[in-house]
Motif scaffolding. Sequence first.
Motif, PDB file in Angstrom:
ATOM      1  N   ARG A 159     -15.457 -13.002  -1.724  1.00 26.01           N
ATOM      2  CA  ARG A 159     -15.200 -12.003  -2.770  1.00 26.01           C
ATOM      3  C   ARG A 159     -13.978 -12.370  -3.613  1.00 26.01           C
ATOM      4  N   GLU A 160     -14.044 -11.915  -4.846  1.00 26.30           N
ATOM      5  CA  GLU A 160     -12.886 -12.012  -5.736  1.00 26.30           C
ATOM      6  C   GLU A 160     -12.869 -10.762  -6.619  1.00 26.30           C
ATOM      7  N   VAL A 161     -11.749 -10.479  -7.177  1.00 30.88           N
ATOM      8  CA  VAL A 161     -11.691  -9.398  -8.176  1.00 30.88           C
ATOM      9  C   VAL A 161     -11.059  -9.958  -9.449  1.00 30.88           C
ATOM     10  N   THR A 162     -11.479  -9.418 -10.580  1.00 33.33           N
ATOM     11  CA  THR A 162     -10.926  -9.899 -11.853  1.00 33.33           C
ATOM     12  C   THR A 162      -9.599  -9.214 -12.147  1.00 33.33           C
ATOM     13  N   ALA A 163      -9.531  -7.934 -11.810  1.00 34.39           N
ATOM     14  CA  ALA A 163      -8.297  -7.193 -12.085  1.00 34.39           C
ATOM     15  C   ALA A 163      -8.196  -6.016 -11.130  1.00 34.39           C
ATOM     16  N   VAL A 164      -6.996  -5.499 -11.033  1.00 32.29           N
ATOM     17  CA  VAL A 164      -6.765  -4.305 -10.217  1.00 32.29           C
ATOM     18  C   VAL A 164      -5.933  -3.337 -11.052  1.00 32.29           C
ATOM     19  N   LEU A 165      -6.417  -2.099 -11.152  1.00 27.40           N
ATOM     20  CA  LEU A 165      -5.630  -1.068 -11.822  1.00 27.40           C
ATOM     21  C   LEU A 165      -4.815  -0.354 -10.759  1.00 27.40           C
ATOM     22  N   ALA A 209       0.811  -1.226   0.000  1.00 26.69           N
ATOM     23  CA  ALA A 209       0.000   0.000   0.000  1.00 26.69           C
ATOM     24  C   ALA A 209       0.844   1.275   0.000  1.00 26.69           C
ATOM     25  N   SER A 210       2.019   1.188   0.623  1.00 29.29           N
ATOM     26  CA  SER A 210       2.826   2.403   0.733  1.00 29.29           C
ATOM     27  C   SER A 210       3.298   2.911  -0.630  1.00 29.29           C
ATOM     28  N   ALA A 211       3.329   2.015  -1.598  1.00 31.07           N
ATOM     29  CA  ALA A 211       3.787   2.428  -2.932  1.00 31.07           C
ATOM     30  C   ALA A 211       2.633   2.833  -3.835  1.00 31.07           C
ATOM     31  N   VAL A 212       1.430   2.630  -3.326  1.00 25.77           N
ATOM     32  CA  VAL A 212       0.259   2.768  -4.198  1.00 25.77           C
ATOM     33  C   VAL A 212      -0.479   4.075  -3.944  1.00 25.77           C
ATOM     34  N   GLU A 213      -0.749   4.769  -5.014  1.00 22.89           N
ATOM     35  CA  GLU A 213      -1.572   5.976  -4.935  1.00 22.89           C
ATOM     36  C   GLU A 213      -3.039   5.599  -4.984  1.00 22.89           C
ATOM     37  N   ALA A 214      -3.366   4.673  -5.870  1.00 23.77           N
ATOM     38  CA  ALA A 214      -4.755   4.208  -5.964  1.00 23.77           C
ATOM     39  C   ALA A 214      -4.764   2.790  -6.501  1.00 23.77           C
ATOM     40  N   ALA A 215      -5.603   1.961  -5.910  1.00 26.25           N
ATOM     41  CA  ALA A 215      -5.801   0.597  -6.397  1.00 26.25           C
ATOM     42  C   ALA A 215      -7.281   0.451  -6.711  1.00 26.25           C
ATOM     43  N   ILE A 216      -7.572   0.260  -7.978  1.00 28.51           N
ATOM     44  CA  ILE A 216      -8.968   0.226  -8.408  1.00 28.51           C
ATOM     45  C   ILE A 216      -9.330  -1.204  -8.776  1.00 28.51           C
ATOM     46  N   PRO A 217     -10.283  -1.797  -8.042  1.00 24.56           N
ATOM     47  CA  PRO A 217     -10.673  -3.170  -8.376  1.00 24.56           C
ATOM     48  C   PRO A 217     -11.590  -3.197  -9.600  1.00 24.56           C
ATOM     49  N   TYR A 218     -11.470  -4.231 -10.380  1.00 30.16           N
ATOM     50  CA  TYR A 218     -12.361  -4.456 -11.523  1.00 30.16           C
ATOM     51  C   TYR A 218     -12.986  -5.844 -11.342  1.00 30.16           C
ATOM     52  N   CYS A 219     -14.316  -5.874 -11.288  1.00 37.22           N
ATOM     53  CA  CYS A 219     -15.015  -7.149 -11.253  1.00 37.22           C
ATOM     54  C   CYS A 219     -15.755  -7.283 -12.576  1.00 37.22           C
ATOM     55  N   LEU A 220     -15.381  -8.279 -13.360  1.00 37.79           N
ATOM     56  CA  LEU A 220     -15.923  -8.404 -14.710  1.00 37.79           C
ATOM     57  C   LEU A 220     -16.691  -9.712 -14.866  1.00 37.79           C
ATOM     58  N   GLY A 221     -17.352  -9.817 -15.985  1.00 41.31           N
ATOM     59  CA  GLY A 221     -18.041 -11.065 -16.305  1.00 41.31           C
ATOM     60  C   GLY A 221     -19.510 -10.873 -16.618  1.00 41.31           C
ATOM     61  N   ASP A 222     -20.049  -9.680 -16.357  1.00 40.51           N
ATOM     62  CA  ASP A 222     -21.460  -9.426 -16.642  1.00 40.51           C
ATOM     63  C   ASP A 222     -21.576  -8.360 -17.713  1.00 40.51           C
ATOM     64  N   SER A 223     -22.767  -8.259 -18.240  1.00 42.17           N
ATOM     65  CA  SER A 223     -22.978  -7.262 -19.286  1.00 42.17           C
ATOM     66  C   SER A 223     -24.396  -6.707 -19.214  1.00 42.17           C
ATOM     67  N   TYR A 224     -24.560  -5.575 -19.844  1.00 41.20           N
ATOM     68  CA  TYR A 224     -25.897  -5.022 -20.018  1.00 41.20           C
ATOM     69  C   TYR A 224     -26.041  -4.718 -21.510  1.00 41.20           C
ATOM     70  N   LYS A 225     -26.990  -5.399 -22.147  1.00 42.32           N
ATOM     71  CA  LYS A 225     -27.122  -5.337 -23.605  1.00 42.32           C
ATOM     72  C   LYS A 225     -25.759  -5.680 -24.217  1.00 42.32           C
ATOM     73  N   ASP A 226     -25.193  -4.797 -25.035  1.00 41.63           N
ATOM     74  CA  ASP A 226     -23.910  -5.134 -25.667  1.00 41.63           C
ATOM     75  C   ASP A 226     -22.727  -4.563 -24.898  1.00 41.63           C
ATOM     76  N   PHE A 227     -22.970  -4.085 -23.702  1.00 43.42           N
ATOM     77  CA  PHE A 227     -21.918  -3.362 -22.996  1.00 43.42           C
ATOM     78  C   PHE A 227     -21.448  -4.116 -21.766  1.00 43.42           C
ATOM     79  N   ARG A 228     -20.135  -4.117 -21.588  1.00 42.81           N
ATOM     80  CA  ARG A 228     -19.553  -4.818 -20.440  1.00 42.81           C
ATOM     81  C   ARG A 228     -19.889  -4.072 -19.152  1.00 42.81           C
ATOM     82  N   VAL A 229     -20.139  -4.838 -18.118  1.00 43.60           N
ATOM     83  CA  VAL A 229     -20.376  -4.250 -16.800  1.00 43.60           C
ATOM     84  C   VAL A 229     -19.099  -4.407 -15.979  1.00 43.60           C
TER      85      VAL A 229
END
Lengths: 236, 532
Positions: free
Chosen positions: B341-347, B105-125
Amino acid sequence: MLRLQNIRKAYVEPDGSQLPILEIPEFHVAAGEQMVLVGRSGSGKTTLLQIIAGISRPDSGLVQIAGLDITQLSEAGRDRFRAERIGYVFQTFNLLPAFSALENVLLGMTFTRTGRDATRSEDLLKRVGLGHRLTHRPTALSVGEQQRVAVARALANSPKVLLADEPTANVDTANQQQIIDLLRETCAEEKIALVMVTHTQEVTSQFDRVDRLAEINQVRPSVTGTAPTEAGGSLS
Amino acid sequence: MSLWKIAWRSIQQRKLSSLLTGLSIALGVALVVIVLVIHGVVSASFSEAAQGYHLILGAKGGKLQLTLNTVFHLSQPIENVPYSFFKEFTEYQDKSGNLVRGKYASAVEAAIPYCLGDSYKDFRVVGTTPDLFEKLSYGAYPDGTPKHYQFAQGSNFDMRDFNAAVIGAVAARQAGLKLGDHFPITHGIADENAKVHDEDLFHVVGILAPTGTPNDRAVFVNMEGFYLIGDHAKPLSKQEDSIDGVLRTHLEQLQSVHHHLQRAVRDKDVPATAAAEIQEADRLIDEILRETKPQPTSSLDAAKKTAGEETEHDAVEHSSSDQQPPRVAAGKQTPLPENQREVTAVLLLLKNDVFSQVLYNKINEGNVAQAVFPSREVANLFEGIVGHVRMILLVLAVLVVVVAGVGVMVSIYNSMNDRRREIGIMRALGAARSTVMTIVLMESVLLALLGGMAGVILGHVTIGLFAPFVTATTGVMIHFWQPAPAIHFAGTYISPEVILIPALLVLATIVGFLPALIAYRTDVARALSDAP
C-alpha cells in the motif's frame, strides 16, 4: 422704490478703449408706478434692465431698490435679491423647454429662501388664463401663452419691481394687448413697480408715465449703428 | 422644485445622449461587479476548500502541486508515500491485536488518507476513508461554526463495503450518477487512452450536498476498494517474491477455475447452488494462502493470496450478492497487504493549532515526506498568481468605468454650449453661480448613479446567467444576488460592491467638475443675448 443715480456703463473694446453705453444722472420709479421706457434698438434698454436686476454691475453709480443699494452687494447677494425682489419678463420668454408651464413658474421660486409654492404657481397660471395648461410644455403652447407663463413666473415671488424687456415684441397684436393688460393689472393689484422697455410707441398710451431713454441717457449712440453690450452682443 | 429635479429634467431633455452615457457606465460597472463577485466567490470558495484541517502531507516535491492535487483536484499527483508513514499519525492494531499508537498520533485528531491517480469521466477519484466526511469540515459560517459535510442522498460509506463510493454534488449531476449506480474508474487522469478498470466497479452509496468547494467535483471511493484495483498494488521486492513453485501453479489453476465460476454465477449460466461451491473454493484458496506467501498475479489475487498476513483488515461477507459488483459477488474481500500500500497524501486535523508548526517542521526535516499548510499555499497561490490576474481584470474594469466617466464628462460638456441660455435664464431668475454649478454636478452624479445601479443589476443578471457555467467548471456555487465577498476596508469588513457606488459618485463629481465649472463661469448677460 427704484432709484438710479449717476449710472455709468461702458463697453471695453478689444483694443482697451472704452465705449460708453449708459450715462444716467438720475432715474426714479415709485412703488406701484407703471412706466414705459422707450428707446430705439441699441440705445441700452436691456443693459439698463440688467443693471436694475443686478445681472450687470454699473461701472459707477447707485442702484437703490426698496432702500438697498444693490451695487454694494456681492454677486451672490445680488442673485438672492434678484430672486426675491425682482421679476423679469424677457422679450423671448425664456421658458425652459424641458419643464411644464407649472414647473417653469415653480422654477422662479426655486432659488429663493422661501422655496416653492405650488398653490401660488397654479393660481398665477389660472390668473393668466392658463389653468388648463399647467402640465403643457412650452413647445405645446402658443407664443402668447408662452409669454403669459413668463409673466406668471416673473410674478411668482411677489417682486417689488417687475422688469419687462419688450414683452410684446414677439407676439401678435391681439396677444400684445392681453400681455400689457395682464402686466398692468397684476402689478396694480400687488403694487409692483413696473418698468417696461420697448422700441415702439404702440402701447405707451396705456401707461401712466412714458420716458424716453434718449432723454435720460446722456450717451449718444454712434451714427453707424448699434453699440455693443458689455458681453459683446448688440443692445436692444 | 428641487435642484435634483432640474438636473433630472436636463438629463431627460437629452434622452439619447444620456441613455448612451448611462449605458457605458452600466457596462463598466457590470464588468467590475462580475470580476469582483466571481473572483471573490471563487477565491473564498477555494480558501474554504483548504480549511477544515491543518496540514497536508505528501511526497516531497512542489508544495503548490501537492496542494493543487489534494485540495483542488488539479494538476498531477506527486509520488506516493509509504502506508507505514500514514500509520504514524493513526492508532492501529498490530498483528497480535494490540492497539498501537503511531509516532504522532497523540497530536492528531484525524488523519485522512488520499489515494489519487484515477478518474471517472472528467472527475478525479479519491480513495479515502469515511472519516473525511465525519471528522473534517469545509470552511466555516460567518459566526465561526464549521460547515460539516451533508449528504443530499444516501449516506457516508462504510469501510467494510470496499466498493462503496460517495460522489460530489457537481460530479453526480454531470456524470449522471445516482444512488446504487455502478461505475468503473479509469487509471490515470484525463487521458483518453487510459486503462479502464472494467472489472472493478464501484457503487454509489451517497451523494454529497453542494459544498461550493472543489470536492463537489470529485468522486470519493473506499480506499480499500481503490487498493484492490489492478495496478494499484505496489510491486514487492525479490525477497517478498519467494514462493513455492508447485503451490503457486496449483493456486493459479484453482484461481482460474474460481474466476470462471464467478463469471458463470454473474451471467447466471449455472444454478444458484454453484455459489456454495465457490465459497468452498474460496475457503480452499484461503487455506493455501495461510501456508504460503505467494506473489500475486493481480491485485485481486494478491489480496486473496496474502490474506493470512493481515490482521488489522477483516474480510467482509457481503449481505446481498446480487447487489454487489461482479468481482465480489461470490465471496469475501480481502484487503491489500500493507506492504503493497501507498498513499498520495494525508490530510491532518490536529488536536491543537500549536502542533501544526511543530509537525510541519518535523516532517519537512525528514526524508520521507513533506508537510504543507494548505491555507498558506492557497493564499500564496491567490496573491502570487490569481491575485495578479484579478488585479489586471479589476484595473481593466475600473478603466472601463473611468472611460465611461469621461464619457459622462464629454456628454455634459458638449451639452453646455446648448445649455448656456438655460443657465443664463436660471441665473436671471436668481440662481447663484454655485447653484447652477451644483445642478450640473448633480446631473453627472445622477447619470453615474443610475448607470451604476443599472450596472450592478446587469452584473448580477449576467452572473445569474453564467452561474451554471461557473459551477460546472469550478464547482463553486454562485447565486444571482450573491454580493462580492467582504474585504477589509477602513477598519471593517465590507463587500467591495458597497464601495462601488460611493466610488462612482466621487468619479461623477470629478468628471462633472469641468462642465460644472463652465456653468459657474457662464456670463448671464451674454447667455441671455444668445439667440434662443
